[in-house]
Structures are given as structure tokens and as C-alpha cells.
Design an enzyme around this catalytic site. Structure first.
Site, short mmCIF file in Angstrom:
data_model
loop_
_atom_site.label_atom_id
_atom_site.label_comp_id
_atom_site.label_asym_id
_atom_site.label_seq_id
_atom_site.Cartn_x
_atom_site.Cartn_y
_atom_site.Cartn_z
N ASP A 1 3.12 -6.73 -5.51
CA ASP A 1 1.97 -6.20 -4.75
C ASP A 1 1.73 -4.75 -5.18
O ASP A 1 2.00 -3.82 -4.43
CB ASP A 1 2.25 -6.31 -3.25
CG ASP A 1 1.04 -5.98 -2.40
OD1 ASP A 1 -0.01 -5.59 -2.96
OD2 ASP A 1 1.13 -6.09 -1.17
N TYR B 1 -9.91 -9.11 2.70
CA TYR B 1 -10.12 -8.49 4.01
C TYR B 1 -10.20 -6.99 3.80
O TYR B 1 -10.10 -6.51 2.66
CB TYR B 1 -9.01 -8.87 5.00
CG TYR B 1 -7.62 -8.96 4.42
CD1 TYR B 1 -6.91 -7.80 4.06
CD2 TYR B 1 -7.01 -10.18 4.23
CE1 TYR B 1 -5.63 -7.89 3.53
CE2 TYR B 1 -5.72 -10.28 3.70
CZ TYR B 1 -5.04 -9.12 3.35
OH TYR B 1 -3.77 -9.21 2.82
N GLU C 1 -0.60 -1.85 -5.66
CA GLU C 1 -1.90 -1.41 -5.15
C GLU C 1 -2.19 0.01 -5.61
O GLU C 1 -1.88 0.96 -4.91
CB GLU C 1 -1.93 -1.51 -3.63
CG GLU C 1 -1.68 -2.94 -3.12
CD GLU C 1 -1.83 -3.08 -1.62
OE1 GLU C 1 -2.52 -2.25 -0.99
OE2 GLU C 1 -1.26 -4.03 -1.07
N ASP D 1 6.98 -11.60 -5.25
CA ASP D 1 5.54 -11.35 -5.09
C ASP D 1 5.30 -9.89 -5.44
O ASP D 1 5.82 -8.99 -4.77
CB ASP D 1 5.12 -11.65 -3.64
CG ASP D 1 3.66 -11.29 -3.37
OD1 ASP D 1 2.79 -11.87 -4.04
OD2 ASP D 1 3.41 -10.44 -2.50
N TRP E 1 0.82 -1.21 0.00
CA TRP E 1 0.00 0.00 0.00
C TRP E 1 0.86 1.27 0.00
O TRP E 1 0.60 2.22 -0.74
CB TRP E 1 -0.93 -0.01 1.21
CG TRP E 1 -1.81 1.19 1.30
CD1 TRP E 1 -1.73 2.22 2.19
CD2 TRP E 1 -2.93 1.51 0.44
NE1 TRP E 1 -2.72 3.15 1.96
CE2 TRP E 1 -3.47 2.74 0.89
CE3 TRP E 1 -3.52 0.87 -0.66
CZ2 TRP E 1 -4.57 3.32 0.28
CZ3 TRP E 1 -4.61 1.47 -1.26
CH2 TRP E 1 -5.13 2.69 -0.80
N TRP F 1 -2.15 -11.95 6.47
CA TRP F 1 -1.44 -10.72 6.81
C TRP F 1 -1.78 -10.41 8.26
O TRP F 1 -2.95 -10.26 8.59
CB TRP F 1 -1.88 -9.55 5.91
CG TRP F 1 -1.20 -8.28 6.34
CD1 TRP F 1 -1.60 -7.42 7.31
CD2 TRP F 1 0.02 -7.75 5.80
NE1 TRP F 1 -0.72 -6.39 7.44
CE2 TRP F 1 0.28 -6.56 6.53
CE3 TRP F 1 0.91 -8.16 4.82
CZ2 TRP F 1 1.41 -5.78 6.27
CZ3 TRP F 1 2.03 -7.38 4.57
CH2 TRP F 1 2.27 -6.19 5.29
#
Length: 378
Positions: A134, A210, A136, A132, A96, A351
Site C-alpha cells: 500500500d 472512496y 501512497e 499487500d 497513508w 476499509w
């Protein structure tokens, strides 16, 4: 008669062996956030098939970097703990807070090659097992990130470049390397990526199922419920996210659903439905780790734990203080394990490790894979 019994016995033995051999090796993927790793006196990787170290950053020129020397120390510690038969360790890139320049990194062939080469250098240098990604999020601002309409196609191109690099490293190093992504649960994510072209490039997808509700929504609600609640105007759920990805053509075996080792809380909540899906005054905290919830909320005076059978989710309600908390516990994890098996999905991701340093939830998640053993911290 004797021959018939022998044949029958032989059938049952062979059938049982076939079942055992056919049992899927479900993935148990744990994210480990670097700065929180330093506070852990014990780091037990048992019960995990994969550990995703979070995070490496993306620079405007496309380079992937570790921002502190402490990251290097932590990665060395992880690879030592892994040993010869421990979980595979992946470097997670972005997240994030550090997805600011993914769009720039994915923009041109040169920037994509820089991204892949720099990530690959870290991979080989630390003896890791994969990457990985990620981001966002492609085509969306996230936390004030650079974003473009072209992110949709460029995300695919970026992953293809990384996949090519990993395949070439496999030829040199003589071992396979994993490529995974962390993907959002909501429909907006699928509208901004070419998922039909993305999923063949990756080994599996970690679905962030989530944060369905939080301080950014105008009402309370479950934040990781398995099924939708009739009280929820958005009807968010794990099942809804999985169905969207399956409908988009993603094989179930490549979907790893995410579970939170933390809760979301609100106060000054309107009391109807024990605070579920009601207006509120302010959030309790940004995040409430499972450890904090066990110490200060669960079982404490004035706090009642409820089970929402429709949503298959627990929640806490303090009627005097009008506090509502949504979280994950052993019962909701057992429901999700059954769901993964029923839908023949790829496993479960969580997480984040430090939220459950005693290992209670981690060991429940690990039970999905009978080949794993998990040592719960005492």
C-alpha cells in the site's frame, strides 16, 4: 415424447450445473487497522475471503517492520481465528501514514531485496497468506513522503522482487502466497505507475474507490458514489476509476473495488441541492464511522436521508444546522454488488472493519459470494 422430456430435463440439469460451476468466487477483502482491533470485544471474520492487517512500516533502509509488540499479538490472534477454513490473512505494508520511505526501499536492487526478505520473514514467521503493498503513492508526495520520478519504474521492480521472493517461498513451504496492492482511484496514480507491467505481478488490485471529496476539497460531495453526479465539477466516481483501469489493460477479474465503512461530513454548507457539491465552512469530523452515523445521525430529528439516483449514493442533510454527510449504506452496497457482477470484476474490499463492528455492511458485502456465510453481530 417421454424421451424428449428426459432429454430436456437432462439439458436443464446440466445447464444449471454449468451455471453453478461457472459462478465466479468473488473476493470479499476486509482491512483491519491494528490499533482499532484492540477495542473490538468480538472479531468475526465470517463472510470474508481475505483480511488485510494494517500496517507494517517501511524503514529508510528498505526493511519492513512491525512497529509495536502489539502488532505481533494481533497477528497471532488473527491466525488463531482464521482456523483451517477461514479467510486468507495478508500483511498490508505502508498506508497513508507509513509510506514515507517506499521510494528509498524501491531505489536499488539491494534495498529491494531487503524489503522483500524482511517482508517474507514476517510472512512465514506469522503463518500469513500474502503481502499487500500500500504505497501512497509512487512518484507523489502523499503525506510528505520521499518521492522520485524514478518511482514509476522502481515500483514495478519492487513488486517483481517481492514476487520472486514469494515464488521461492512457495517452493520451500509448498504453498502459494498472494501479492496484492492498494491503488488510488484517480488518474494521477496511473500516470505514475507502469500498470501494464504491474498487474501481471499481482494476484489482484484493491482499488481505493472512496474519499472522492473531503476536508481537502473546497466543496462538499459524495465520497464513494458509484456513478458521477452532474453537479460534480470533477466527475469522480467508482465507475470512472474502473473504466480507467480497464482501458489501461487491467483484466476486470483483477479489480476489487473499495467501499468505505465511514462517511465524510461538512457543516456551514450552502443549502442548494441539499448541500451537495456546495461550499462549506468546516468539516464535521475527520471520519464518521458507520456505527457513529447510525447512533447519532441516521433517523435523528432534523436529519433527512436522501438517495441520489444519478450517483447511486445516499446522503444526509440537516437543513437547520446545514450539515451534509456522504456515506455508504445497504442500498449503495447493493448497487455496487450489481455493478461488480455486471462488469465481471474481482470483488469488493472495505476499509475498515471497526467502522461497522455490528457487521451490517460486512454481511451485505459478503452476499456477493454465495459460497460465503456471514454472521451479523446482534
Amino acid at each position: 415424447m417421454r424421451t424428449s422430456w428426459l432429454c430436456l430435463l437432462s439439458f436443464w440439469i446440466s445447464w444449471g450445473c454449468a451455471l453453478e460451476q461457472a459462478a465466479p468466487g468473488y473476493r470479499v477483502v476486509g482491512y483491519l487497522y491494528g490499533p482499532r482491533m484492540d477495542s473490538l470485544a468480538v472479531l468475526d471474520l465470517s463472510g470474508l475471503t481475505h483480511v488485510n492487517y494494517a500496517f507494517a512500516n517501511v524503514r529508510p533502509d528498505g526493511r519492513v517492520v512491525l512497529e509495536t509488540a502489539a502488532d505481533s499479538v494481533r497477528l497471532r490472534r488473527l491466525t488463531e481465528l482464521r482456523g483451517s477454513d477461514g479467510p486468507q490473512i495478508l500483511l498490508s505494508i505502508g498506508g497513508w501514514a507509513w509510506s514515507d520511505y517506499f521510494s528509498d526501499a524501491a531505489l536499488t536492487p539491494a534495498s529491494r531485496r531487503r524489503f522483500a526478505a524482511s517482508a517474507g520473514s514476517l510472512l512465514v514467521g506469522f503463518g500469513l497468506d500474502g503481502l499487500d503493498i500500500d504505497w501512497e503513492y509512487p512518484g507523489q508526495p502523499g503525506e510528505g513522503n520521499v518521492y522520485r520520478a524514478a518511482d514509476r519504474e522502481n515500483f514495478t521492480r519492487l513488486l517483481a522482487t517481492v514476487r520472486t521472493l514469494l515464488d521461492s517461498l512457495t517452493q520451500v513451504q509448498g504453498r502459494p502466497y498472494l501479492l496484492t496492492i492498494a491503488a488510488a482511484a484517480g488518474p494521477a496514480y496511473l500516470a505514475h505507475v507502469e500498470i501494464e507491467r504491474v498487474y501481471p505481478l499481482v494476484d489482484f488490485i484493491n482499488l481505493m474507490t472512496y474519499d472522492f471529496h473531503g476536508s481537502w476539497t473546497d466543496h462538499t460531495g459524495h465520497h464513494a458514489n458509484l456513478y458521477p453526479s452532474s453537479l460534480d465539477p470533477e466527475k469522480m466516481s467508482v465507475d470512472g476509476a474502473v473504466r480507467r483501469y480497464l482501458a489501461a489493460g487491467v483484466p476486470g477479474a483483477k479489480l476489487v473495488i473499495g467501499v468505505p465503512f465511514y462517511g465524510r461530513g461538512w457543516q456551514e454548507v450552502r443549502p442548494e441541492h441539499q448541500g451537495r457539491y456546495q461550499p462549506y465552512g468546516m468539516p464535521v469530523e475527520k471520519e464518521l464511522s458507520f456505527a457513529v452515523l447510525q447512533r447519532y445521525y441516521v433517523g435523528r430529528e432534523g436529519v433527512t436521508r436522501y438517495w441520489d439516483a444519478e450517483a447511486q449514493a445516499p446522503y444526509l442533510w440537516h437543513p437547520e444546522q446545514r450539515i451534509f454527510i456522504s456515506y455508504e449504506d445497504e442500498q449503495s452496497l447493493e448497487a455496487k454488488i450489481a455493478y461488480v457482477r455486471m462488469q465481471q470484476l474481482g470483488g469488493i474490499m472495505f476499509w475498515e472493519y471497526s467502522g461497522d463492528w455490528e457487521g451490517r455492511l460486512r454481511c451485505v458485502v459478503a452476499s456477493i459470494n454465495p459460497l460465503l456465510q456471514c454472521d451479523e453481530e446482534k
